[in-house]
Design a protein around this motif. Sequence first.
Motif, short mmCIF file in Angstrom:
data_model
loop_
_atom_site.label_atom_id
_atom_site.label_comp_id
_atom_site.label_asym_id
_atom_site.label_seq_id
_atom_site.Cartn_x
_atom_site.Cartn_y
_atom_site.Cartn_z
N PHE A 135 32.89 47.79 36.99
CA PHE A 135 33.22 46.57 36.25
C PHE A 135 34.45 45.89 36.84
O PHE A 135 34.48 44.66 37.02
CB PHE A 135 33.44 46.89 34.78
CG PHE A 135 33.60 45.66 33.93
CD1 PHE A 135 32.49 44.96 33.49
CD2 PHE A 135 34.86 45.19 33.58
CE1 PHE A 135 32.63 43.81 32.72
CE2 PHE A 135 35.01 44.05 32.81
CZ PHE A 135 33.89 43.36 32.38
N ALA A 136 35.47 46.68 37.17
CA ALA A 136 36.70 46.11 37.73
C ALA A 136 36.45 45.46 39.08
O ALA A 136 37.12 44.48 39.44
CB ALA A 136 37.76 47.20 37.84
N LYS A 137 35.50 46.00 39.83
CA LYS A 137 35.19 45.43 41.14
C LYS A 137 34.57 44.05 41.01
O LYS A 137 34.90 43.13 41.76
CB LYS A 137 34.24 46.39 41.88
CG LYS A 137 33.94 46.00 43.32
CD LYS A 137 33.27 47.15 44.07
CE LYS A 137 31.94 47.56 43.43
NZ LYS A 137 31.23 48.57 44.25
N TRP A 138 33.68 43.89 40.04
CA TRP A 138 33.00 42.61 39.83
C TRP A 138 33.85 41.61 39.05
O TRP A 138 33.69 40.40 39.20
CB TRP A 138 31.68 42.82 39.10
CG TRP A 138 30.57 43.32 39.96
CD1 TRP A 138 30.23 44.62 40.19
CD2 TRP A 138 29.65 42.54 40.72
NE1 TRP A 138 29.16 44.70 41.04
CE2 TRP A 138 28.76 43.43 41.38
CE3 TRP A 138 29.46 41.16 40.90
CZ2 TRP A 138 27.73 42.99 42.21
CZ3 TRP A 138 28.43 40.73 41.72
CH2 TRP A 138 27.58 41.64 42.37
N PHE A 139 34.76 42.13 38.20
CA PHE A 139 35.58 41.27 37.36
C PHE A 139 37.05 41.70 37.44
O PHE A 139 37.62 42.22 36.47
CB PHE A 139 35.09 41.32 35.90
CG PHE A 139 33.68 40.85 35.72
CD1 PHE A 139 33.39 39.49 35.70
CD2 PHE A 139 32.64 41.75 35.58
CE1 PHE A 139 32.09 39.05 35.54
CE2 PHE A 139 31.33 41.32 35.41
CZ PHE A 139 31.06 39.96 35.40
N PRO A 140 37.70 41.49 38.57
CA PRO A 140 39.08 41.95 38.74
C PRO A 140 40.13 41.07 38.08
O PRO A 140 41.28 41.46 37.94
CB PRO A 140 39.26 41.93 40.26
CG PRO A 140 38.39 40.78 40.70
CD PRO A 140 37.18 40.86 39.79
N GLY A 141 39.75 39.86 37.67
CA GLY A 141 40.74 38.88 37.26
C GLY A 141 41.46 39.17 35.96
O GLY A 141 42.62 38.81 35.79
N LEU A 142 40.78 39.82 35.00
CA LEU A 142 41.42 40.04 33.71
C LEU A 142 42.67 40.91 33.82
O LEU A 142 43.72 40.52 33.33
CB LEU A 142 40.42 40.64 32.72
CG LEU A 142 39.29 39.70 32.28
CD1 LEU A 142 38.33 40.44 31.37
CD2 LEU A 142 39.84 38.48 31.57
N PRO A 143 42.62 42.07 34.47
CA PRO A 143 43.86 42.85 34.61
C PRO A 143 44.87 42.17 35.52
O PRO A 143 46.08 42.25 35.29
CB PRO A 143 43.39 44.19 35.18
CG PRO A 143 42.05 43.93 35.76
CD PRO A 143 41.45 42.84 34.94
N LEU A 144 44.40 41.48 36.56
CA LEU A 144 45.34 40.84 37.49
C LEU A 144 46.12 39.71 36.81
O LEU A 144 47.30 39.51 37.08
CB LEU A 144 44.58 40.28 38.70
CG LEU A 144 44.05 41.31 39.70
CD1 LEU A 144 43.23 40.62 40.79
CD2 LEU A 144 45.20 42.09 40.34
N SER A 145 45.44 38.96 35.94
CA SER A 145 46.09 37.83 35.28
C SER A 145 46.63 38.19 33.90
O SER A 145 47.20 37.34 33.22
CB SER A 145 45.11 36.65 35.15
OG SER A 145 43.99 37.03 34.38
N CYS A 146 46.44 39.46 33.50
CA CYS A 146 46.91 39.94 32.20
C CYS A 146 46.34 39.12 31.05
O CYS A 146 47.02 38.83 30.07
CB CYS A 146 48.45 39.94 32.14
SG CYS A 146 49.22 41.01 33.37
N THR A 147 45.07 38.73 31.17
CA THR A 147 44.42 37.96 30.11
C THR A 147 43.34 38.76 29.40
O THR A 147 42.56 38.19 28.65
CB THR A 147 43.81 36.66 30.68
OG1 THR A 147 42.87 36.99 31.71
CG2 THR A 147 44.87 35.74 31.24
N ALA A 148 43.29 40.07 29.65
CA ALA A 148 42.30 40.89 28.96
C ALA A 148 42.55 40.88 27.45
O ALA A 148 43.70 40.83 27.00
CB ALA A 148 42.35 42.33 29.49
N CYS A 149 41.48 40.93 26.68
CA CYS A 149 41.56 40.87 25.22
C CYS A 149 40.72 41.98 24.64
O CYS A 149 39.56 42.14 25.00
CB CYS A 149 41.07 39.50 24.74
SG CYS A 149 41.13 39.29 22.96
N VAL A 150 41.30 42.77 23.73
CA VAL A 150 40.60 43.91 23.16
C VAL A 150 39.44 43.47 22.27
O VAL A 150 38.37 44.06 22.28
CB VAL A 150 41.59 44.79 22.35
CG1 VAL A 150 40.84 45.92 21.64
CG2 VAL A 150 42.67 45.35 23.28
N ALA A 151 39.66 42.41 21.48
CA ALA A 151 38.63 41.95 20.54
C ALA A 151 38.44 40.44 20.71
O ALA A 151 38.89 39.66 19.88
CB ALA A 151 39.02 42.29 19.11
#
Length: 274
Positions: free
Chosen positions: A20-36
Amino acid sequence: MHAAREPAVASTPAPEAADFAKWFPGLPLSCTACVAPRWRVLCFPSAGSAEDMFTSKECLAVQAPGRMMRGREAPFTRAADLAAALLPVVASRLSDGVPYVVIGHSVGTWVAYELLAAAAAAGLPAPRAAWLSAMPAPDLPPAERPWRAQRGLSEAEFMEECRGWDVNEVVFTPALWPTYQSLMRADFTLFDEYEFRGAGSPPFSFPITVFHGDGDRRITEAHVRGWARFTTGAFACRRMRGHHLWPLQRSEKAAWLQAVVDEMAALASGPGVA
């Protein structure tokens, strides 16, 4: 005009975290991940572009092989193959009850179409809406496509074809072109040799909004209006200021994404979104 829907799947396993991180690396890199999250926004960039066209905007932006941290992987040259590889990675996020929407630009619209057709065939939920820009509907016959196929073009001819799509001149510098040429040729093959397989399939039911740039030298308003054939839901066509690659222009990108946000807000005020 998509693959026929089969009975809904009972459950969809989550992918390995590394995949998943390989296909969608941007959330952790940009710190925009959201739990809910209240929404998931699945985004497909244009040829030669990477997920960072979108990821500062809290999106699941697709990072296909051949670019950025996946530069050593061979890029896909068939949109259907790319979609087939992506579907098991993202399927659990499309079926967990969180509503999702889709954004695609240029060839990213055709990859998005293939992914959505494959998702429908697997019985996965449809998006609440899609925003597709700067690309004809995928059923446009090859003879009517407003570009020259890259296969058979010399290096100089291919550079000129890229310029016709408003690719930034910095790409053609000696420092970057050796890297970009192979990626661009692979990405151009995605739409040059694309085979539409959805003839006779029913259209989608979710709303589709399309955009075209008033300075686009390849894609016209008539081209993007062809997407109306692909939905029984609401359809809108909006004109943008800018050339084909307006998402790479600061003010034009802001206007485009604001239009998407405004329509998402209207969706959120309707039924079915907590």
